[in-house]
Design a protein around this motif. Structure first.
Motif, short mmCIF file in Angstrom:
data_model
loop_
_atom_site.label_atom_id
_atom_site.label_comp_id
_atom_site.label_asym_id
_atom_site.label_seq_id
_atom_site.Cartn_x
_atom_site.Cartn_y
_atom_site.Cartn_z
N GLN A 1 110.32 -5.50 71.96
CA GLN A 1 110.06 -5.27 73.38
C GLN A 1 109.22 -6.36 74.02
OE1 GLN A 1 109.36 -0.83 74.41
NE2 GLN A 1 108.92 -1.04 72.24
N ILE A 2 108.40 -7.05 73.26
CA ILE A 2 107.49 -8.02 73.85
C ILE A 2 108.23 -9.24 74.40
CG2 ILE A 2 105.48 -9.49 73.41
CD1 ILE A 2 104.55 -7.35 71.41
N PRO A 3 109.06 -9.94 73.61
CA PRO A 3 109.80 -11.05 74.23
C PRO A 3 110.79 -10.55 75.28
CG PRO A 3 110.57 -10.66 71.98
CD PRO A 3 109.32 -9.86 72.15
N HIS A 4 111.36 -9.38 75.05
CA HIS A 4 112.30 -8.80 76.02
C HIS A 4 111.63 -8.61 77.38
CE1 HIS A 4 115.27 -6.00 77.72
NE2 HIS A 4 114.26 -5.19 77.99
N PHE A 5 110.46 -8.01 77.38
CA PHE A 5 109.81 -7.73 78.65
C PHE A 5 109.16 -8.98 79.24
CE2 PHE A 5 106.26 -6.47 81.33
CZ PHE A 5 106.95 -5.73 82.27
N LEU A 6 108.60 -9.84 78.42
CA LEU A 6 107.98 -11.05 78.96
C LEU A 6 109.00 -11.93 79.68
CD1 LEU A 6 105.48 -12.13 76.14
CD2 LEU A 6 104.96 -11.05 78.35
N ALA A 7 110.21 -12.00 79.14
CA ALA A 7 111.27 -12.77 79.81
C ALA A 7 111.61 -12.14 81.15
CB ALA A 7 112.50 -12.85 78.93
N LEU A 8 111.69 -10.80 81.18
CA LEU A 8 111.97 -10.11 82.44
C LEU A 8 110.83 -10.29 83.43
CD1 LEU A 8 113.75 -8.05 84.05
CD2 LEU A 8 112.32 -6.26 83.02
N ALA A 9 109.60 -10.15 82.95
CA ALA A 9 108.44 -10.25 83.84
C ALA A 9 108.28 -11.67 84.40
CB ALA A 9 107.17 -9.85 83.08
N TRP A 10 108.67 -12.68 83.62
CA TRP A 10 108.62 -14.05 84.14
C TRP A 10 109.59 -14.22 85.30
CZ3 TRP A 10 105.64 -18.21 84.00
CH2 TRP A 10 106.16 -19.40 84.50
N LYS A 11 110.78 -13.66 85.16
CA LYS A 11 111.78 -13.77 86.21
C LYS A 11 111.31 -13.09 87.50
CE LYS A 11 116.57 -12.59 87.33
NZ LYS A 11 117.81 -11.92 86.86
N TYR A 12 110.63 -11.97 87.36
CA TYR A 12 110.19 -11.20 88.54
C TYR A 12 108.68 -11.29 88.76
CZ TYR A 12 114.84 -9.12 88.53
OH TYR A 12 116.20 -8.92 88.57
N ARG A 13 108.08 -12.39 88.37
CA ARG A 13 106.62 -12.50 88.45
C ARG A 13 106.11 -12.39 89.89
NH1 ARG A 13 109.13 -17.12 87.30
NH2 ARG A 13 108.60 -19.08 88.36
N THR B 1 106.50 -13.62 68.86
CA THR B 1 106.94 -12.26 68.57
C THR B 1 108.41 -12.23 68.15
OG1 THR B 1 107.19 -11.96 70.97
CG2 THR B 1 105.21 -11.04 69.94
N THR B 2 109.21 -13.13 68.70
CA THR B 2 110.59 -13.21 68.25
C THR B 2 110.66 -13.62 66.78
OG1 THR B 2 111.31 -13.83 70.48
CG2 THR B 2 112.82 -14.30 68.68
N LEU B 3 109.86 -14.60 66.39
CA LEU B 3 109.84 -15.03 64.99
C LEU B 3 109.31 -13.93 64.07
CD1 LEU B 3 108.51 -18.68 65.43
CD2 LEU B 3 110.83 -17.99 64.78
N LEU B 4 108.43 -13.09 64.58
CA LEU B 4 107.89 -12.00 63.78
C LEU B 4 108.96 -10.99 63.39
CD1 LEU B 4 105.37 -10.71 62.54
CD2 LEU B 4 104.91 -9.63 64.76
N LEU B 5 110.05 -10.96 64.14
CA LEU B 5 111.14 -10.04 63.80
C LEU B 5 111.79 -10.38 62.47
CD1 LEU B 5 112.80 -9.74 67.32
CD2 LEU B 5 111.69 -7.88 66.06
N VAL B 6 111.75 -11.64 62.05
CA VAL B 6 112.40 -12.05 60.81
C VAL B 6 111.82 -11.34 59.60
CG1 VAL B 6 112.89 -13.98 59.26
CG2 VAL B 6 113.14 -14.29 61.73
#
Length: 354
Positions: A213-225, A253-258
């Motif tokens: 959820q963290i990279p997912h939401f951070l990408a969204l929040a950047w777009k709608y900052r 956080t994406t790398l932590l998924l591995v």
């Protein structure tokens, strides 16, 4: 390293600049567009918007994944349906109560100003009552027809989302972490619906959902900052003017998924095919996060966000297909086909609903 004082000063300047931009916009904040005003509003549309049906469909999906991973091949479809329905009721309750609290802020944001509450389509009192009824119904259904632990998890998720996550959104960037906790609970509910307990493998599954959820939401929040700034929400990209911290957090956080996904195989949750697929899928996901960290623009943020939406159901699907066929111990003992549960002996908690 950037000192806290410098970071806080950057936050303040960025927030003030974005709020000034919002105040000088020529678009009335709660005025619908010509297309929106001409479009007939149905109760189906109002209900799906209030309950955030599309978003919560993913929540229900993760509950089903937790259930299927826990039960192996002995699937009680009626019990699964009840667990999914209870989760859906709890998620709808949290969504409605969240919008009751955020009615004013939603009215300030271009992305949310036409939701039923800020648009005046539904009274707040009616929405609040509906949210409470749905929450109680979800808890009661899960507690009586599944087990008390699953009901408690569903009720706790509502309380965390409404009483912690929602009030923290305008106060601290850590709200994203609290929100991620809410997203990690539904797969636990699916697991406990089968076993009546939270096993180590269940925590691994919840960890995957939490981190994703963290990279997912951070990408969204950047777009709608700018929109989040307009609504007064303390999202990290609102304050992180150059995007350095936001993009680095998304990448890490994406790398932590591995390791998390590889540990799913180590705990006997999934098989080797799932481990291989998850590994390469996450590397591709991380490559897009690298692009976001490199360019820090809306294009790469949007690509990362869309990739996150595709990544999760694909990885979960492969986990379910390749669920629990081996454990490391069984592999080392020369019996790689040992299953977590015997096919003819489902877990004791897997009983038909009363």
């Amino acid at each position: 390293m950037v000192s806290f004082d410098k970071l806080r000063a950057s936050y303040t300047r960025s927030h003030r600049h974005r709020m000034q931009q919002a105040e000088t916009t020529s678009i009335p904040l709660n005025a619908p567009s010509a297309n929106e005003s001409a479009r007939p509003i149905s109760w189906v549309h109002i209900t799906t918007e209030l309950t955030k049906a599309r978003l919560n469909a993913l929540v229900v999906l993760t509950t089903a994944v937790g259930f299927l991973l826990a039960c192996g091949d002995a699937i009680d479809w009626m019990r699964l349906s009840i667990a999914m329905l209870g989760t859906a009721l709890a998620a709808a309750s949290a969504a409605i109560l969240n919008q009751v609290i955020e009615k004013r802020r939603d009215g300030l944001m271009l992305r949310t100003r036409n939701r039923p509450l800020p648009a005046g389509l539904v009274p707040s009192s009616v929405a609040f009552t509906a949210g409470c009824i749905l929450g109680f119904a979800g808890f009661a259904l899960l507690a009586t027809e599944i087990n008390m632990l699953t009901g408690v998890l569903g009720g706790a998720n509502i309380l965390i989302y409404v009483l912690l996550y929602t009030p923290l959104k305008p106060r601290t960037t850590m709200n994203t972490i609290v929100g991620a906790v809410c997203g990690a609970i539904p797969p636990l509910m699916g697991w406990t619906a089968v076993t009546g307990r939270i096993d180590p493998a269940a925590w691994v599954l919840a960890g995957v959902l939490f981190v994703w959820q963290i990279p997912h939401f951070l990408a969204l929040a950047w777009k709608y900052r700018e929109d989040y700034a307009r609504g007064g929400h303390a999202m990290l990209p609102v304050f992180d003017a150059d995007g350095r911290i936001t993009s680095q957090a998304a990448l890490l956080t994406t790398l932590l998924l591995v390791p998390l996904l590889l540990s799913a195989t180590m705990f006997g949750l999934t098989g080797w095919w799932s481990a291989a697929f998850s590994f390469f899928a996450t590397l591709l996901f991380a490559a897009l996060a690298v692009q976001f960290a490199r360019y820090k623009d809306d294009r790469t943020a949007r690509t990362l966000f869309l990739a996150s939406i595709a990544w999760l159901p694909l990885v979960l699907l492969v986990m379910v297909i390749d669920r629990g066929p081996v454990s490391v111990g069984a592999f080392l003992r020369g019996r790689p086909n040992d299953r977590i549960f015997e096919m003819n002996s489902p877990p004791p908690a897997l009983e038909s609903p009363r």
